[in-house]
Scaffold this active site. Structure first.
Site, mmCIF file in Angstrom:
data_model
loop_
_atom_site.group_PDB
_atom_site.id
_atom_site.type_symbol
_atom_site.label_atom_id
_atom_site.label_comp_id
_atom_site.label_asym_id
_atom_site.label_seq_id
_atom_site.Cartn_x
_atom_site.Cartn_y
_atom_site.Cartn_z
ATOM 1 N N HIS A 170 -10.431 -6.365 9.050
ATOM 2 C CA HIS A 170 -11.276 -6.011 7.901
ATOM 3 C C HIS A 170 -12.586 -5.374 8.354
ATOM 4 O O HIS A 170 -13.623 -5.559 7.739
ATOM 5 C CB HIS A 170 -11.573 -7.260 7.055
ATOM 6 C CG HIS A 170 -10.350 -7.930 6.535
ATOM 7 N ND1 HIS A 170 -9.594 -8.815 7.293
ATOM 8 C CD2 HIS A 170 -9.713 -7.836 5.338
ATOM 9 C CE1 HIS A 170 -8.568 -9.251 6.580
ATOM 10 N NE2 HIS A 170 -8.612 -8.666 5.375
ATOM 11 N N GLU A 199 0.815 -1.219 0.000
ATOM 12 C CA GLU A 199 0.000 0.000 0.000
ATOM 13 C C GLU A 199 0.845 1.263 0.000
ATOM 14 O O GLU A 199 0.553 2.228 -0.702
ATOM 15 C CB GLU A 199 -0.957 -0.003 1.201
ATOM 16 C CG GLU A 199 -2.228 -0.801 0.987
ATOM 17 C CD GLU A 199 -2.009 -2.307 1.035
ATOM 18 O OE1 GLU A 199 -0.917 -2.742 1.444
ATOM 19 O OE2 GLU A 199 -2.923 -3.053 0.651
#
Lengths: 333, 387
Positions: free
Chosen positions: A137, A68
């Protein structure tokens, strides 16, 4: 900017609405490209780019490795130099790996270049608790990123708003964090086929009422509307406000509603401390003190990692029942 | 005190003010008072300075004390908060005035919205029971109270003009409403034989030369009440949240009818005064009251009130407690009546006494015993009265 059109009678899903906007804008603007994990041939984990690879190919739908920080930095440079990257994080939790790039570069570059450089980058991903996605998540990061000057933070709660806000995000020159709740992805509502923009910083009054104001974000808007509907059967009139964007924030609409009702509850499934609800509470206490007929209340998710167990998972976030109880308690103040 | 009426500045705009100088005159509850400056500087009157007759509230900024280099003319409209720090806001009334008639409001809570609305609708929330959590007064309570107060107003065919409420009127209203609604008032009536009292008063009159004040019936009664209170301290007490406060002093307030309304100046330590001293004091106080010259301090700290309507032909009435006091004695007129003395009908002077007391502080029987003692003293005035 023209006013957004009436919803019409064509239904589509939340994901479908943003996909329509993305497809439209990619066709219109060749500077737009998408980066992320599984957004190419796969069409995105949630179908966010479904069908676009076939149309635009691998250059504009660029699958990335799990890095990322690297691809956000790449996107930052691309945006500075004239492209318009859309970075799709799938689960927004992993944006935090790129926190330094976002806070120190993406958010500051326009200021540091005295406006000579633009930063038209769209960072998107799903937020929220649900489906036993467990603690990596299930995050909600709107408060953290709205703390930082220079980033727009958008949290639509309906397909209609999602499409209009997505169009606007792809036409504005600022970095935009576009947060889509996991549990809203498959929800449907009427959405016009045409392109339209909904500007940032304009709250939506999701339900009008006179006895108490509830400001809710994202999925919580729906739970709050369910609670308000139930209370309406008992003669309680609850106003529900969906800010739609928390940075910029349409505080005037909130303050105006509090001036009408005298009571305010802020519902956010994110952690409470130093959060969105605290900010609203503080500003209302400051600017609307004389309007208040009761203390400002906050209802947040538990200040704890999100558990995997479905039963425990439901216990750490507000639902229609807990929101209803919180409204009742507020009305008794 | 919460609100007063601004009367006049005693200093001009731009004039030098030293700490201790008198700055302005404020009509508070029942009294006008000169308010002194706690700081030195130059008086600056902003464009929104209150005009004579304006209502001002405790804590309101009236003007500024500025430094010498800060005497430039005022800009059009000063922004709140835009005022330099070195200017000291003025206008907080000094402590004693604030403390004097602060209504009993301990422990009451009210939402900011309800408070604002109460001000707008002129609702006195002292007497409202809140329906919010812990009894907090909220918007709906104020609206209900306002609707109750205005129940007869809609559709009225009456014409007339509304007299603005003076500070004195408001203060009386507040005291009376608290005395009626926030205490547990009970009134005892008793007719006493006043024949000896009448004789005593005649004796005082005859003994008096021109220079001396002749004690009135009221003076004699005040003195006897003060004496009786020594043995009945409960009637001299005050209800407080933490307990029943029993003052060591006996200060008797007495009602005086004045052009601006009812005032109740206080005779301090009435139990230690001779009847002549007391008569001099009540005469002076009543004169000051009628002339509007009473100071706040002269109406403070009464522990019991005597109210006499006998001079106006009233036989008896139910007086209202003057909070935070426990009791008030209403005195009617003295009338010649035929009463039975054994088997004989005789003409006697008779007097009605009405004692209203706060049943939270004292019960009926002890209050009756106080009244009985007082009646005994009236029927057979003690010798020390005349010495």
């Amino acid at each position: 900017m023209p006013d957004p059109p009436e919803p019409g009678d064509r239904e589509t899903t939340f994901v479908g609405a943003t996909l329509e906007a993305l497809a439209f804008e990619m066709k219109r603007n060749p500077a737009i490209f998408v980066m992320g994990e599984g957004i190419g041939q796969r069409g995105g984990n949630f179908g966010t780019t479904l069908g676009l690879y076939e149309e635009h190919g691998a250059t504009r739908l660029c699958d990335t490795p799990i890095c990322e920080r690297g691809f956000v930095g790449l996107g930052c440079g691309a945006a500075m130099t004239g492209s318009r990257p859309v970075i799709d994080f799938m689960f927004i939790d992993f944006i935090n790996d790129a926190f330094g790039e976002i806070v120190n570069q993406v958010a500051k570059m326009q200021y540091m270049s005295s406006g000579r450089l633009k930063m038209p980058i769209l960072l998107r991903g799903c937020i929220g608790v649900g489906h036993s996605a467990a603690t990596h998540h299930s995050g909600n990061y709107a408060s953290i990123y709205s703390h930082i000057p220079g980033i727009r933070v958008v949290l639509p709660s309906t397909p209609y708003d999602a499409k209009g806000l997505f169009h606007h995000a792809l036409r504005c020159d600022d970095p935009v964090l576009f947060l889509e709740h996991r549990e809203l992805m498959a929800t449907r509502s009427c959405v016009p086929e045409t392109d339209y923009e909904i500007p940032f910083g304009q709250a939506r009054v999701a339900r009008e009422g006179t006895d108490a104001t509830v400001v809710a974000l994202s999925l919580m808007v729906h739970h709050t509307l369910a609670a308000a509907e139930k209370l309406a059967g008992e003669g309680q009139s609850i106003e529900v406000i969906d800010p739609r964007t928390v940075s910029p924030l349409d505080f005037d609409t909130i303050l105006g509603s509090v001036a009408k009702t005298g009571r305010l509850l802020v519902v956010d499934e994110a952690f409470g401390p130093c959060g969105f609800a605290s900010e609203i509470a503080a500003r209302v206490a400051d600017e609307g003190f004389d309007e208040l007929d009761a203390p400002v209340r906050r209802l947040n998710g538990a200040h704890a990692p999100v558990p995997y167990s479905p039963t425990l998972e439901q216990a750490v976030v507000p639902g229609a029942d807990t929101i209803e109880a919180a409204i009742r308690a507020l009305l008794e103040e | 005190m919460e609100e007063g009426t601004f009367q006049e500045w005693l200093k001009a705009d731009g004039e030098r003010v030293e700490a201790g100088d008198m700055l302005f005159v404020l009509e508070g509850d029942k009294a006008s008072q000169e308010v002194e400056s706690f700081d030195a500087g130059y008086l600056r009157l902003p464009p929104d300075v209150p005009q004579p007759g304006d209502a001002v509230v405790v804590g309101q900024r009236l003007a500024f004390l500025a430094d010498e280099d800060d005497l430039e003319p005022w800009k059009d409209s000063p922004q709140p908060g835009a005022v330099p720090d070195r200017k000291t806001p003025l206008g907080q009334a000094p402590g004693p005035v604030t403390a004097q008639t602060k209504p009993v409001r301990s422990g009451k809570s009210i939402s900011p919205r309800a408070l604002r609305l109460a001000t707008e609708l002129d609702v006195d929330w002292d007497n409202i029971e809140g329906t919010g959590r812990g009894g907090r007064i909220r918007e709906q309570d104020i609206r209900a109270a306002a609707a109750l107060g205005q129940a007869e107003a809609p559709g009225t065919s009456l014409t007339g003009k509304t007299e603005p409420l003076s500070a004195t009127r408001k203060a009386i209203a507040r005291q009376m409403v608290i005395g009626t609604n926030l205490t547990a008032p009970v009134t005892l009536h008793r007719e006493v034989d006043a024949t000896a009292l009448v004789a005593l008063r005649r004796q005082f009159k005859q003994a008096c030369d021109d220079k001396k004040t002749v004690p009135t019936y009221n003076d004699i009664l005040i003195r006897l009440v003060a004496e009786a209170l020594k043995s009945h301290p409960r009637l001299n007490s005050q209800w407080r949240e933490e307990g029943i406060f029993v003052p060591e002093q006996i200060h008797i307030a007495f009602a005086v009818d004045t052009p601006t309304g009812l005032l109740a100046p206080v005779v301090s330590d009435a139990d230690r005064l001779s009847i002549d001293q007391l008569a001099d004091q009540t005469k002076a106080l009543a004169q000051q009251a009628r002339a509007g010259q009473l100071e706040a301090g002269q109406m403070r700290d009464g522990t019991f009130t005597v109210s006499n309507l006998g001079g106006l032909g009233v036989d008896s009435f139910t007086p209202v407690i003057n909070p935070p006091q426990c009791a008030v004695l209403g005195v009617g007129r003295i009338r010649k009546k035929v009463v039975w003395h054994g088997e004989q009908a005789v003409g006697r002077d008779r007097l009605n006494l009405s004692l209203t007391f706060d049943h939270r502080i004292v019960d009926g029987a002890p209050a009756a015993r106080f009244l009985d003692d007082l009646a005994g003293q009236i029927e057979q005035p003690p010798e020390w009265l005349t010495h």
